[in-house]
Design a protein around this motif. Sequence first.
Motif, PDB file in Angstrom:
ATOM      1  N   GLU A   1      42.804  67.631 -14.841  1.00 41.70           N
ATOM      2  CA  GLU A   1      41.459  67.149 -15.164  1.00 41.70           C
ATOM      3  C   GLU A   1      40.417  67.790 -14.254  1.00 41.70           C
ATOM      4  O   GLU A   1      39.316  68.124 -14.694  1.00 41.70           O
ATOM      5  CB  GLU A   1      41.404  65.627 -15.045  1.00 41.70           C
ATOM      6  CG  GLU A   1      42.188  64.924 -16.139  1.00 41.70           C
ATOM      7  CD  GLU A   1      42.336  63.425 -15.912  1.00 41.70           C
ATOM      8  OE1 GLU A   1      41.865  62.914 -14.869  1.00 41.70           O
ATOM      9  OE2 GLU A   1      42.926  62.778 -16.796  1.00 41.70           O
ATOM     10  N   ARG A   2      40.761  67.999 -12.991  1.00 43.39           N
ATOM     11  CA  ARG A   2      39.824  68.649 -12.063  1.00 43.39           C
ATOM     12  C   ARG A   2      39.585  70.099 -12.449  1.00 43.39           C
ATOM     13  O   ARG A   2      38.474  70.603 -12.337  1.00 43.39           O
ATOM     14  CB  ARG A   2      40.343  68.544 -10.633  1.00 43.39           C
ATOM     15  CG  ARG A   2      40.209  67.152 -10.083  1.00 43.39           C
ATOM     16  CD  ARG A   2      40.758  67.042  -8.698  1.00 43.39           C
ATOM     17  NE  ARG A   2      40.650  65.644  -8.259  1.00 43.39           N
ATOM     18  CZ  ARG A   2      40.802  65.258  -7.028  1.00 43.39           C
ATOM     19  NH1 ARG A   2      41.064  66.122  -6.078  1.00 43.39           N
ATOM     20  NH2 ARG A   2      40.692  63.985  -6.714  1.00 43.39           N
ATOM     21  N   GLU A   3      40.636  70.787 -12.907  1.00 39.04           N
ATOM     22  CA  GLU A   3      40.470  72.170 -13.350  1.00 39.04           C
ATOM     23  C   GLU A   3      39.553  72.242 -14.559  1.00 39.04           C
ATOM     24  O   GLU A   3      38.693  73.124 -14.641  1.00 39.04           O
ATOM     25  CB  GLU A   3      41.829  72.786 -13.687  1.00 39.04           C
ATOM     26  CG  GLU A   3      42.654  73.139 -12.480  1.00 39.04           C
ATOM     27  CD  GLU A   3      44.039  73.647 -12.849  1.00 39.04           C
ATOM     28  OE1 GLU A   3      44.346  73.776 -14.058  1.00 39.04           O
ATOM     29  OE2 GLU A   3      44.823  73.906 -11.912  1.00 39.04           O
ATOM     30  N   GLU A   4      39.732  71.319 -15.516  1.00 35.49           N
ATOM     31  CA  GLU A   4      38.857  71.289 -16.694  1.00 35.49           C
ATOM     32  C   GLU A   4      37.414  71.014 -16.290  1.00 35.49           C
ATOM     33  O   GLU A   4      36.489  71.644 -16.803  1.00 35.49           O
ATOM     34  CB  GLU A   4      39.343  70.225 -17.686  1.00 35.49           C
ATOM     35  CG  GLU A   4      40.589  70.612 -18.436  1.00 35.49           C
ATOM     36  CD  GLU A   4      40.999  69.557 -19.439  1.00 35.49           C
ATOM     37  OE1 GLU A   4      40.589  68.381 -19.305  1.00 35.49           O
ATOM     38  OE2 GLU A   4      41.736  69.912 -20.379  1.00 35.49           O
ATOM     39  N   GLU A   5      37.226  70.066 -15.372  1.00 28.61           N
ATOM     40  CA  GLU A   5      35.879  69.725 -14.899  1.00 28.61           C
ATOM     41  C   GLU A   5      35.247  70.916 -14.177  1.00 28.61           C
ATOM     42  O   GLU A   5      34.059  71.198 -14.336  1.00 28.61           O
ATOM     43  CB  GLU A   5      35.941  68.508 -13.964  1.00 28.61           C
ATOM     44  CG  GLU A   5      34.617  67.994 -13.497  1.00 28.61           C
ATOM     45  CD  GLU A   5      33.796  67.333 -14.604  1.00 28.61           C
ATOM     46  OE1 GLU A   5      32.574  67.245 -14.428  1.00 28.61           O
ATOM     47  OE2 GLU A   5      34.361  66.920 -15.638  1.00 28.61           O
ATOM     48  N   GLU A   6      36.051  71.630 -13.418  1.00 29.31           N
ATOM     49  CA  GLU A   6      35.560  72.802 -12.689  1.00 29.31           C
ATOM     50  C   GLU A   6      35.118  73.887 -13.667  1.00 29.31           C
ATOM     51  O   GLU A   6      34.076  74.522 -13.479  1.00 29.31           O
ATOM     52  CB  GLU A   6      36.669  73.327 -11.780  1.00 29.31           C
ATOM     53  CG  GLU A   6      36.262  74.464 -10.890  1.00 29.31           C
ATOM     54  CD  GLU A   6      37.400  74.898  -9.990  1.00 29.31           C
ATOM     55  OE1 GLU A   6      37.623  76.118  -9.907  1.00 29.31           O
ATOM     56  OE2 GLU A   6      38.059  74.028  -9.395  1.00 29.31           O
ATOM     57  N   GLU A   7      35.896  74.105 -14.736  1.00 33.34           N
ATOM     58  CA  GLU A   7      35.528  75.094 -15.744  1.00 33.34           C
ATOM     59  C   GLU A   7      34.242  74.694 -16.456  1.00 33.34           C
ATOM     60  O   GLU A   7      33.402  75.527 -16.762  1.00 33.34           O
ATOM     61  CB  GLU A   7      36.658  75.257 -16.763  1.00 33.34           C
ATOM     62  CG  GLU A   7      37.857  75.991 -16.235  1.00 33.34           C
ATOM     63  CD  GLU A   7      38.988  76.046 -17.244  1.00 33.34           C
ATOM     64  OE1 GLU A   7      38.781  75.667 -18.425  1.00 33.34           O
ATOM     65  OE2 GLU A   7      40.090  76.465 -16.842  1.00 33.34           O
ATOM     66  N   ARG A   8      34.078  73.394 -16.710  1.00 33.34           N
ATOM     67  CA  ARG A   8      32.908  72.900 -17.445  1.00 33.34           C
ATOM     68  C   ARG A   8      31.651  72.958 -16.595  1.00 33.34           C
ATOM     69  O   ARG A   8      30.601  73.382 -17.054  1.00 33.34           O
ATOM     70  CB  ARG A   8      33.177  71.462 -17.913  1.00 33.34           C
ATOM     71  CG  ARG A   8      32.186  70.947 -18.948  1.00 33.34           C
ATOM     72  CD  ARG A   8      32.588  69.604 -19.515  1.00 33.34           C
ATOM     73  NE  ARG A   8      32.802  68.555 -18.545  1.00 33.34           N
ATOM     74  CZ  ARG A   8      31.831  67.879 -17.918  1.00 33.34           C
ATOM     75  NH1 ARG A   8      30.586  68.157 -18.165  1.00 33.34           N
ATOM     76  NH2 ARG A   8      32.124  66.939 -17.057  1.00 33.34           N
ATOM     77  N   THR A   9      31.759  72.551 -15.326  1.00 32.25           N
ATOM     78  CA  THR A   9      30.558  72.449 -14.488  1.00 32.25           C
ATOM     79  C   THR A   9      30.368  73.624 -13.548  1.00 32.25           C
ATOM     80  O   THR A   9      29.254  73.852 -13.073  1.00 32.25           O
ATOM     81  CB  THR A   9      30.615  71.169 -13.635  1.00 32.25           C
ATOM     82  OG1 THR A   9      31.724  71.243 -12.745  1.00 32.25           O
ATOM     83  CG2 THR A   9      30.691  69.932 -14.496  1.00 32.25           C
TER      84      THR A   9
END
Length: 181
Positions: free
Chosen positions: A43-51
């Motif tokens: 989830e942190r990797e996805e959030e990092e890619e998004r933001t």
Amino acid sequence: CPICFLPMIGTLQDAMNMACCGKVICYGCFQEKRRVIHTANFEREEEEERTGIEEIMMKETCSFCRAPVSTSREEMMLRIEKRMKVNDPLAYYQAGGCYQDGRHVPQADVLKALELNHRAAELGLPEAFAVIGLYYERGTIVKKDPATARSYLSIAAMKGSIVARYRLGGFEYRQGNTVIA
């Protein structure tokens, strides 16, 4: 299990020994901790890619004492040796397994494995008695001696080892004592 408080019935193969603190936890708690960490990191990797904001990833830690999981063979053996200094029978048993299989040590040494399992047995660990009994039953490290094997396996069975009870049943069956087996 010291985390979920469910009874751990069976052998140490149904549980995970944490080398950092010497606690034995069930595989359910161990796997749940790993699942939570991997899910959170995903989830942190996805959030990092998004933001585009870099976040610190969670590292695997012991479920009981929160110490980081060892990342090398040397570190694992250092932790086991530290537990051995306080006479933890499980640490002696685990070190014996490492020396027998050559895991986490430079070279396998079966005599050292036997010596470490004897120390674990002196400290009262049922699985250590069972392993020593299996050594005598198979004649792998010591001379094959069914009477000594039966003696060690009997002690292990009385202390609660399921493996030892199974092996003793095999002894009885081969001697024709099918009622006892």
